[in-house]
Write a protein that holds these residues in place. Structure first.
Motif, PDB file in Angstrom:
ATOM      1  N   ARG A   6       1.314  11.305   3.363  1.00 41.93           N
ATOM      2  CA  ARG A   6       0.800  10.404   4.396  1.00 41.93           C
ATOM      3  C   ARG A   6       1.715  10.308   5.614  1.00 41.93           C
ATOM      4  NH1 ARG A   6      -0.074   6.413  -0.270  1.00 41.93           N
ATOM      5  NH2 ARG A   6      -2.123   7.008  -1.026  1.00 41.93           N
TER       6      ARG A   6
ATOM      7  N   GLU B   3       4.504   4.086   9.785  1.00 41.76           N
ATOM      8  CA  GLU B   3       3.459   5.104   9.852  1.00 41.76           C
ATOM      9  C   GLU B   3       3.384   5.568  11.302  1.00 41.76           C
ATOM     10  OE1 GLU B   3      -0.165   4.235   7.507  1.00 41.76           O
ATOM     11  OE2 GLU B   3       0.752   2.262   7.207  1.00 41.76           O
ATOM     12  N   LYS B   4       4.173   6.553  11.623  1.00 43.91           N
ATOM     13  CA  LYS B   4       4.270   7.023  13.008  1.00 43.91           C
ATOM     14  C   LYS B   4       3.821   8.481  13.094  1.00 43.91           C
ATOM     15  CE  LYS B   4       6.880   3.403  14.361  1.00 43.91           C
ATOM     16  NZ  LYS B   4       6.624   2.475  15.395  1.00 43.91           N
ATOM     17  N   GLY B   5       2.758   8.817  12.404  1.00 43.31           N
ATOM     18  CA  GLY B   5       2.311  10.208  12.371  1.00 43.31           C
ATOM     19  C   GLY B   5       1.272  10.536  13.412  1.00 43.31           C
TER      20      GLY B   5
ATOM     21  N   SER C  11       5.975   8.339  18.054  1.00 42.34           N
ATOM     22  CA  SER C  11       5.615   9.054  16.829  1.00 42.34           C
ATOM     23  C   SER C  11       6.609  10.162  16.496  1.00 42.34           C
ATOM     24  CB  SER C  11       4.230   9.675  16.984  1.00 42.34           C
ATOM     25  OG  SER C  11       3.950  10.508  15.880  1.00 42.34           O
TER      26      SER C  11
ATOM     27  N   LYS D 278       7.653  -0.312   6.430  1.00 44.07           N
ATOM     28  CA  LYS D 278       6.703   0.772   6.163  1.00 44.07           C
ATOM     29  C   LYS D 278       6.310   1.349   7.514  1.00 44.07           C
ATOM     30  CE  LYS D 278       2.346   1.698   3.807  1.00 44.07           C
ATOM     31  NZ  LYS D 278       1.237   1.092   3.075  1.00 44.07           N
TER      32      LYS D 278
ATOM     33  N   GLY E  59       4.100  14.147  11.601  1.00 40.36           N
ATOM     34  CA  GLY E  59       3.894  14.159  10.160  1.00 40.36           C
ATOM     35  C   GLY E  59       4.901  14.981   9.389  1.00 40.36           C
TER      36      GLY E  59
ATOM     37  N   ILE F 202       4.571   8.655   5.723  1.00 38.81           N
ATOM     38  CA  ILE F 202       5.068   7.282   5.771  1.00 38.81           C
ATOM     39  C   ILE F 202       6.525   7.250   5.345  1.00 38.81           C
ATOM     40  CG2 ILE F 202       4.841   4.985   4.745  1.00 38.81           C
ATOM     41  CD1 ILE F 202       1.844   5.565   4.432  1.00 38.81           C
TER      42      ILE F 202
ATOM     43  N   HIS G 265      10.230   8.673   1.527  1.00 38.37           N
ATOM     44  CA  HIS G 265       9.254   9.315   2.398  1.00 38.37           C
ATOM     45  C   HIS G 265       8.049   9.744   1.567  1.00 38.37           C
ATOM     46  CE1 HIS G 265       7.830  12.960   4.782  1.00 38.37           C
ATOM     47  NE2 HIS G 265       7.600  11.921   5.567  1.00 38.37           N
ATOM     48  N   ASP G 266       6.867   9.365   2.034  1.00 41.16           N
ATOM     49  CA  ASP G 266       5.614   9.828   1.432  1.00 41.16           C
ATOM     50  C   ASP G 266       5.131  10.976   2.303  1.00 41.16           C
ATOM     51  OD1 ASP G 266       3.010  10.320   0.633  1.00 41.16           O
ATOM     52  OD2 ASP G 266       2.500   8.207   0.382  1.00 41.16           O
TER      53      ASP G 266
END
Length: 163
Positions: free
Chosen positions: A67, A84-86, A92, A82, A95, A69, A63-64
């Motif tokens: 970001r 990206e559901k923020g 979503s 990868k 974050g 991610i 987990h980033d």
């Protein structure tokens, strides 16, 4: 007297060196090899927190948090997913994750975030979502393997820290 003790000590030292140096030479063959067993290289620019590992399918989840991610790799470091559901999409997770996401069967990913309970398939498509029935508690920290949720009799518990 002092001179004779020093003489005896030096004589014994020299004699022992001579005796050890006269032993037969033994052939010693050593094969050295290097095996890296706990490191992988992931071509990703960012700070990744380790979340989960699935040895059977050779998958690792990161987990980033900067970001939002979620990254899934294999044991060789190849990026498989990868997410990206923020944003504000229907699928979503937001974050902020409440705990480390988990890899389930068929490489499905389950997680708990401020938006509820989520499960995604191996391609990042939403399978199920259950929103909280009441306002969730405010939690601080990072979603990493050392902050996992534990389930007992249908209730989820997160380990707490005592100051």
């Amino acid at each position: 007297m002092k001179l004779s003790l020093n003489f005896v000590f030096v004589s014994i030292t020299i004699l022992s060196l001579v005796l050890f140096s006269c032993e037969q030479e033994k052939a010693v063959t050593t094969k050295l090899s290097l095996a890296i067993t706990d490191s992988i290289r992931i071509d990703y620019l960012g700070l990744l927190d380790f979340m989960d590992i699935q040895p059977k399918s050779e998958r690792i989840l990161f987990h980033d948090r900067q970001r939002g991610i979620i990254l899934m790799t294999d044991f060789k470091g190849n990026q498989l997913l990868k997410m990206e559901k923020g944003g504000d999409q229907k699928d979503s997770y937001g974050g902020f994750l409440y705990s480390a996401a988990k890899i389930k069967e068929s490489d499905h990913i389950s997680l708990v975030s401020q938006n509820g309970f989520f499960e995604y398939d191996a391609k990042g498509n939403l399978i199920s979502h259950q929103a909280f029935s009441e306002d969730p508690p405010l939690l601080a920290g990072r979603a990493a393997a050392d902050t996992e949720l534990m389930e007992h009799n249908g209730l989820l518990f997160q380990k707490g820290l005592v100051a």
